[in-house]
Design a protein around this motif. Structure first.
Motif, short mmCIF file in Angstrom:
data_model
loop_
_atom_site.label_atom_id
_atom_site.label_comp_id
_atom_site.label_asym_id
_atom_site.label_seq_id
_atom_site.Cartn_x
_atom_site.Cartn_y
_atom_site.Cartn_z
N ILE A 285 0.85 -1.18 0.00
CA ILE A 285 0.00 0.00 0.00
C ILE A 285 0.89 1.24 0.00
CG2 ILE A 285 -1.81 -1.23 1.22
CD1 ILE A 285 -1.08 0.32 3.73
N SER A 286 0.28 2.42 0.01
CA SER A 286 1.03 3.66 -0.01
C SER A 286 0.54 4.59 1.09
CB SER A 286 0.88 4.36 -1.37
OG SER A 286 1.35 3.54 -2.41
N SER A 287 1.34 5.61 1.40
CA SER A 287 0.94 6.55 2.43
C SER A 287 1.48 7.93 2.12
CB SER A 287 1.44 6.10 3.81
OG SER A 287 1.10 7.05 4.80
N ILE A 288 0.62 8.93 2.32
CA ILE A 288 1.04 10.33 2.32
C ILE A 288 0.95 10.81 3.75
CG2 ILE A 288 0.53 12.67 1.54
CD1 ILE A 288 -0.57 11.55 -1.01
N MET A 289 2.03 11.35 4.25
CA MET A 289 2.14 11.68 5.67
C MET A 289 2.58 13.12 5.84
SD MET A 289 4.76 9.88 8.37
CE MET A 289 6.16 10.24 7.29
N ALA A 290 1.68 13.98 6.31
CA ALA A 290 2.05 15.35 6.67
C ALA A 290 2.61 15.32 8.08
CB ALA A 290 0.84 16.27 6.59
N ILE A 291 3.79 15.92 8.26
CA ILE A 291 4.45 15.80 9.55
C ILE A 291 5.34 17.01 9.78
CG2 ILE A 291 6.40 14.49 8.61
CD1 ILE A 291 6.23 12.74 11.18
N HIS A 292 5.50 17.39 11.05
CA HIS A 292 6.36 18.51 11.39
C HIS A 292 7.79 18.07 11.68
CE1 HIS A 292 3.96 22.12 11.46
NE2 HIS A 292 2.98 21.50 12.08
N ASP A 293 7.95 16.90 12.25
CA ASP A 293 9.27 16.44 12.69
C ASP A 293 10.13 16.03 11.50
OD1 ASP A 293 11.43 14.81 13.74
OD2 ASP A 293 10.30 14.72 15.63
N LEU A 294 11.14 16.83 11.20
CA LEU A 294 11.99 16.55 10.05
C LEU A 294 12.72 15.22 10.18
CD1 LEU A 294 11.44 19.63 9.68
CD2 LEU A 294 13.77 19.83 8.80
N ASN A 295 13.15 14.89 11.39
CA ASN A 295 13.93 13.66 11.56
C ASN A 295 13.06 12.41 11.48
OD1 ASN A 295 16.67 14.53 11.81
ND2 ASN A 295 16.12 15.46 13.76
N LEU A 296 11.81 12.49 11.94
CA LEU A 296 10.91 11.35 11.74
C LEU A 296 10.64 11.13 10.25
CD1 LEU A 296 8.13 11.48 14.51
CD2 LEU A 296 9.85 9.70 14.16
N ALA A 297 10.42 12.23 9.54
CA ALA A 297 10.19 12.13 8.10
C ALA A 297 11.42 11.56 7.40
CB ALA A 297 9.84 13.49 7.53
N ALA A 298 12.60 12.05 7.78
CA ALA A 298 13.84 11.58 7.16
C ALA A 298 14.06 10.10 7.42
CB ALA A 298 15.02 12.39 7.69
N ARG A 299 13.64 9.64 8.59
CA ARG A 299 13.88 8.25 8.97
C ARG A 299 12.90 7.29 8.29
NH1 ARG A 299 14.78 6.10 15.18
NH2 ARG A 299 14.82 3.87 14.73
N TYR A 300 11.66 7.72 8.09
CA TYR A 300 10.64 6.77 7.64
C TYR A 300 10.09 7.02 6.24
CZ TYR A 300 10.56 4.96 12.38
OH TYR A 300 10.92 4.38 13.57
N ALA A 301 10.25 8.20 5.69
CA ALA A 301 9.69 8.47 4.36
C ALA A 301 10.64 8.00 3.26
CB ALA A 301 9.41 9.96 4.21
N ASP A 302 10.07 7.46 2.19
CA ASP A 302 10.86 7.08 1.03
C ASP A 302 11.18 8.30 0.17
OD1 ASP A 302 10.78 4.11 1.38
OD2 ASP A 302 8.63 4.50 1.22
N ARG A 303 10.22 9.22 0.11
CA ARG A 303 10.43 10.49 -0.58
C ARG A 303 9.90 11.62 0.29
NH1 ARG A 303 7.85 11.74 -5.56
NH2 ARG A 303 6.21 10.23 -5.06
N ILE A 304 10.46 12.81 0.09
CA ILE A 304 10.04 13.99 0.82
C ILE A 304 9.50 15.03 -0.16
CG2 ILE A 304 10.79 15.92 2.29
CD1 ILE A 304 10.88 13.34 3.79
N LEU A 305 8.35 15.60 0.17
CA LEU A 305 7.81 16.73 -0.58
C LEU A 305 7.84 17.92 0.37
CD1 LEU A 305 4.75 16.73 -2.92
CD2 LEU A 305 5.00 18.53 -1.21
N LEU A 306 8.65 18.90 0.04
CA LEU A 306 8.85 20.07 0.89
C LEU A 306 8.04 21.24 0.35
CD1 LEU A 306 10.42 21.25 3.31
CD2 LEU A 306 12.28 21.81 1.71
N MET A 307 7.16 21.80 1.22
CA MET A 307 6.26 22.87 0.78
C MET A 307 6.62 24.21 1.43
SD MET A 307 2.51 21.02 0.74
CE MET A 307 1.81 22.42 -0.17
N LYS A 308 6.34 25.27 0.69
CA LYS A 308 6.51 26.62 1.19
C LYS A 308 5.46 27.52 0.55
CE LYS A 308 9.76 30.50 1.50
NZ LYS A 308 11.08 31.04 1.10
N ASN A 309 4.70 28.20 1.39
CA ASN A 309 3.69 29.15 0.91
C ASN A 309 2.72 28.53 -0.11
OD1 ASN A 309 4.88 31.18 2.49
ND2 ASN A 309 6.24 31.79 0.82
#
Length: 263
Positions: free
Chosen positions: A188-212
């Motif tokens: 399956i797949s997952s999209i995960m909005a998260i504040h913790d950069l290190n949790l995202a870095a540890r568990y996400a396969d890809r990162i989508l970084l948003m600004k404004n």
């Protein structure tokens, strides 16, 4: 391709929150959405789940436009965990999780639905809470119950909006391990909005970084979570370390001439 978002635009009155956002989600993948408060992370997830209706853009799931899908069809395909959850009706933890089976069984639960609920209770580690009233639980316990309810839906994709909010460090890691295991083992797949950069870095396969409300960068954790990107998006200087093949972000204190934590 499980999920595709193309040129999504969403505004509250005259304030644009999402500005032509596009993304693609593959199978067996965790896509972590990062960005400061107000970047549009939660709004994006709510649009994908059809809670909010964008002004323009297209969202397709398994090549089907979600605008043509009923709420029940969406619930069969997309599991959703909001930032905060309330259960307005008195219900036990067991019954709350069992509600996740409704897209498959309607209002009549089968022995298979009961079995699945018991399995999810065991998986998430809340079997001891099964007969507790949902409203009597702590915020962290409620968050795990809501995750369990989404897992009980047995969908092809999970939309997680701050899934580790209200959880202590151990519960955060346990929750993320559960999500990663399900994604990689069950396809399956997952999209995960998260504040913790290190949790995202540890568990996400890809990162989508948003600004404004726009996508600033997207790619693997090492290519996106760079000192330059963190400085530009968050206004913080950071050092990036390699920890077992994953980036680990060490932010520097933003206070100039700090004599307390930066000695």
């Amino acid at each position: 391709m499980f999920l595709k978002v193309k040129d999504l635009v969403f505004s509250y009155s005259s304030t644009r929150i999402l500005d032509e956002v596009s993304l693609e989600l593959e199978g067996s993948e965790i896509l972590g959405i990062l960005g400061p408060n107000g970047a549009g992370k939660s709004t994006l997830i709510r649009c994908i789940n059809k809670i909010l209706n964008p002004q323009s853009g297209i969202i397709t799931f398994n090549d089907t436009n979600i605008n043509t899908m009923t709420r029940m069809e969406i619930a069969k395909n997309l599991g959703y965990v909001p930032q905060t959850s309330t259960n307005p009706f008195p219900a036990t933890v067991f019954d709350t999780i069992l509600m996740g089976r409704r897209p498959h069984c309607g209002w009549r639960n089968s022995p298979g639905d009961i079995k699945k609920t018991l399995e999810i209770l065991e998986l998430v580690g809340i079997k001891d809470l099964a007969m507790r009233d949902f409203t009597e639980l702590s915020g962290g316990q409620q968050q795990k119950v809501v995750l369990a309810r989404a897992l009980a839906q047995e969908t092809d994709a999970l939309l997680l909006d701050e899934p580790t909010s209200n959880l202590d460090v151990r519960q955060q890691l346990e929750t993320m391990e559960i999500v990663r295991s399900l994604v990689h083992k069950n396809g399956i797949s997952s999209i995960m909005a998260i504040h913790d950069l290190n949790l995202a870095a540890r568990y996400a396969d890809r990162i989508l970084l948003m600004k404004n409300g726009s996508i600033f960068d997207v790619g693997d954790p090492f290519s996106v979570l760079t000192p330059e990107n963190i400085r530009e998006v968050y206004g913080v200087e950071a050092v990036i370390k390699d920890e077992d093949g994953r980036p680990y972000i060490v932010p520097k204190c933003p206070v100039k001439n700090c004599n307390e934590c930066c000695q």
